[in-house]
Design a protein around this motif. Structure first.
Motif, PDB file in Angstrom:
ATOM      1  N   ARG A 107      -5.731   9.564  -2.320  1.00 14.71           N
ATOM      2  CA  ARG A 107      -5.877   8.341  -3.095  1.00 14.71           C
ATOM      3  C   ARG A 107      -4.849   7.331  -2.621  1.00 14.71           C
ATOM      4  NH1 ARG A 107      -5.176   6.981  -9.527  1.00 14.71           N
ATOM      5  NH2 ARG A 107      -2.959   7.203  -8.983  1.00 14.71           N
ATOM      6  N   TYR A 116      -7.009   0.924  -6.338  1.00 14.76           N
ATOM      7  CA  TYR A 116      -6.971   2.259  -5.765  1.00 14.76           C
ATOM      8  C   TYR A 116      -8.192   2.487  -4.870  1.00 14.76           C
ATOM      9  CZ  TYR A 116      -3.748   2.925  -9.654  1.00 14.76           C
ATOM     10  OH  TYR A 116      -2.713   2.795 -10.539  1.00 14.76           O
ATOM     11  N   SER A 118      -3.089   3.563  -2.995  1.00 19.61           N
ATOM     12  CA  SER A 118      -2.771   2.578  -4.027  1.00 19.61           C
ATOM     13  C   SER A 118      -2.341   1.274  -3.371  1.00 19.61           C
ATOM     14  CB  SER A 118      -1.633   3.082  -4.921  1.00 19.61           C
ATOM     15  OG  SER A 118      -1.980   4.291  -5.567  1.00 19.61           O
ATOM     16  N   THR A 174      -2.954  -3.015  -9.968  1.00 15.06           N
ATOM     17  CA  THR A 174      -3.043  -2.111  -8.832  1.00 15.06           C
ATOM     18  C   THR A 174      -4.502  -1.746  -8.555  1.00 15.06           C
ATOM     19  OG1 THR A 174      -0.857  -1.182  -9.275  1.00 15.06           O
ATOM     20  CG2 THR A 174      -2.336   0.155  -7.938  1.00 15.06           C
ATOM     21  N   GLU A 195       0.828  -1.209   0.000  1.00 14.35           N
ATOM     22  CA  GLU A 195       0.000   0.000   0.000  1.00 14.35           C
ATOM     23  C   GLU A 195       0.864   1.261   0.000  1.00 14.35           C
ATOM     24  OE1 GLU A 195      -1.975  -2.943   3.004  1.00 14.35           O
ATOM     25  OE2 GLU A 195       0.039  -2.221   2.514  1.00 14.35           O
ATOM     26  N   LYS A 255      -9.546  -0.162 -10.210  1.00 10.04           N
ATOM     27  CA  LYS A 255      -8.354  -0.974 -10.433  1.00 10.04           C
ATOM     28  C   LYS A 255      -7.828  -0.752 -11.831  1.00 10.04           C
ATOM     29  CE  LYS A 255     -11.122  -5.113 -11.420  1.00 10.04           C
ATOM     30  NZ  LYS A 255     -11.339  -6.544 -11.060  1.00 10.04           N
TER      31      LYS A 255
END
Length: 122
Positions: A19, A80, A21, A78, A6, A72
């Motif tokens: 945000r 988000y 990730s 990844t 993360e 995603k």
């Protein structure tokens, strides 16, 4: 080796945005139930938002509906979490987690990241 990392946490004022990730490696997130959890000081860990692989649905905890969005990028593997209108009650360590057989956004996930701290304070 399956890994979730993360990033994106930090200090933000009430009403602000962040945000988060979650970069996945060792597996394709498109075939897993995957999402975000949080644990506030003195409280139990709870599910915030997840993609549910089994039925293609998306889960949001009631207090974040309308404020948080999960997305995603399959090419980047990844996930988000876009958080807006943040409140002091959103202060917590946010974790990414995944489960190949998961049908719910709950603590039964098999794989967990180490977390990223989000602090909402003026």
């Amino acid at each position: 080796q399956l890994q979730l990392v993360e990033s994106g946490g930090g200090l933000v004022q009430p009403g602000g945005s962040l945000r988060l990730s979650c970069a996945a490696s060792g597996f394709s997130l498109d075939y897993y139930t995957i999402g975000w959890f949080r644990q506030a000081p003195g409280k139990e860990r709870e599910g915030v938002s997840c993609f549910i692989y089994k039925d293609g649905s998306t889960y949001f905890e009631d207090s974040v509906k309308g404020r948080f969005t999960i997305s995603k990028d399959s090419a980047k593997n990844t996930v988000y979490l876009q958080m807006t209108d943040l409140k002091p009650d959103d202060t917590a360590v946010y974790y990414c987690a995944a489960n190949p057989a998961g049908t719910r956004c709950d603590l039964g996930m098999d794989y967990w990241g180490k977390g990223t701290l989000v602090t909402v304070s003026s």
